[in-house]
Design a protein around this motif. Structure first.
Motif, PDB file in Angstrom:
ATOM      1  N   ALA A 133       0.773  -1.177  -0.105  1.00 15.28           N
ATOM      2  CA  ALA A 133       0.080   0.085   0.041  1.00 15.28           C
ATOM      3  C   ALA A 133       0.783   1.326  -0.172  1.00 15.28           C
ATOM      4  N   GLY A 134       2.087   1.076   0.187  1.00 17.96           N
ATOM      5  CA  GLY A 134       2.945   2.408   0.156  1.00 17.96           C
ATOM      6  C   GLY A 134       3.623   2.751   1.564  1.00 17.96           C
ATOM      7  N   GLU A 143       1.655   6.273  15.352  1.00 20.12           N
ATOM      8  CA  GLU A 143       0.492   6.821  15.088  1.00 20.12           C
ATOM      9  C   GLU A 143      -0.559   5.703  14.655  1.00 20.12           C
ATOM     10  N   SER A 144      -1.812   5.708  14.562  1.00 19.34           N
ATOM     11  CA  SER A 144      -2.812   4.676  14.204  1.00 19.34           C
ATOM     12  C   SER A 144      -2.627   4.196  12.810  1.00 19.34           C
ATOM     13  N   LEU A 145      -3.070   3.135  12.397  1.00 15.57           N
ATOM     14  CA  LEU A 145      -3.399   2.843  11.290  1.00 15.57           C
ATOM     15  C   LEU A 145      -4.084   3.957  10.352  1.00 15.57           C
ATOM     16  N   GLU A 146      -5.031   4.520  10.878  1.00 16.87           N
ATOM     17  CA  GLU A 146      -5.980   5.481  10.279  1.00 16.87           C
ATOM     18  C   GLU A 146      -5.202   6.694   9.990  1.00 16.87           C
ATOM     19  N   ALA A 168      -2.575   6.041   7.174  1.00 17.95           N
ATOM     20  CA  ALA A 168      -3.395   5.817   5.913  1.00 17.95           C
ATOM     21  C   ALA A 168      -3.612   7.204   5.282  1.00 17.95           C
ATOM     22  N   MET A 169      -3.927   8.129   6.156  1.00 21.98           N
ATOM     23  CA  MET A 169      -4.361   9.529   5.931  1.00 21.98           C
ATOM     24  C   MET A 169      -2.742  10.114   5.450  1.00 21.98           C
ATOM     25  N   ASP A 224     -10.552   0.757   2.115  1.00 15.80           N
ATOM     26  CA  ASP A 224      -9.801  -0.226   1.253  1.00 15.80           C
ATOM     27  C   ASP A 224      -8.572  -1.015   1.778  1.00 15.80           C
ATOM     28  N   LEU A 225      -7.841  -0.452   2.702  1.00 12.97           N
ATOM     29  CA  LEU A 225      -6.740  -1.151   3.367  1.00 12.97           C
ATOM     30  C   LEU A 225      -7.279  -2.156   4.254  1.00 12.97           C
ATOM     31  N   MET A 226      -8.277  -1.621   5.130  1.00 14.34           N
ATOM     32  CA  MET A 226      -8.951  -2.581   6.028  1.00 14.34           C
ATOM     33  C   MET A 226      -9.557  -3.861   5.399  1.00 14.34           C
TER      34      MET A 226
END
Length: 63
Positions: A27-28, A40-43, A46-47, A55-57
């Motif tokens: 995903a980069g 940092e959280s996954l969210e 991702a941001m 999509d990642l989830m």
């Protein structure tokens, strides 16, 4: 994959579910061991990387 949530840090996810690493890399998110991954959280990650968290989830849940 069970037990992975958007509010978990990347470090937490990798400690409990190391199989998620290739999904994040694809995903980069290449800096899985950097200090930000521990705080940092996954969210949030991702941001920052411009990745759609839903999509990642779905990709993580498909493992």
């Amino acid at each position: 994959m069970a037990n992975v949530t958007k509010d978990m840090t990347i470090g937490e996810i990798l400690r409990t579910n190391p199989d998620v690493a290739p999904v994040l890399m694809n995903a980069g998110m290449h800096c899985l061991g950097c200090p930000s991954a521990q705080g940092e959280s996954l969210e949030e990650a991702a941001m920052v990387h411009g990745i759609n968290i839903d999509d990642l989830m779905k990709q993580i849940e498909a493992l």
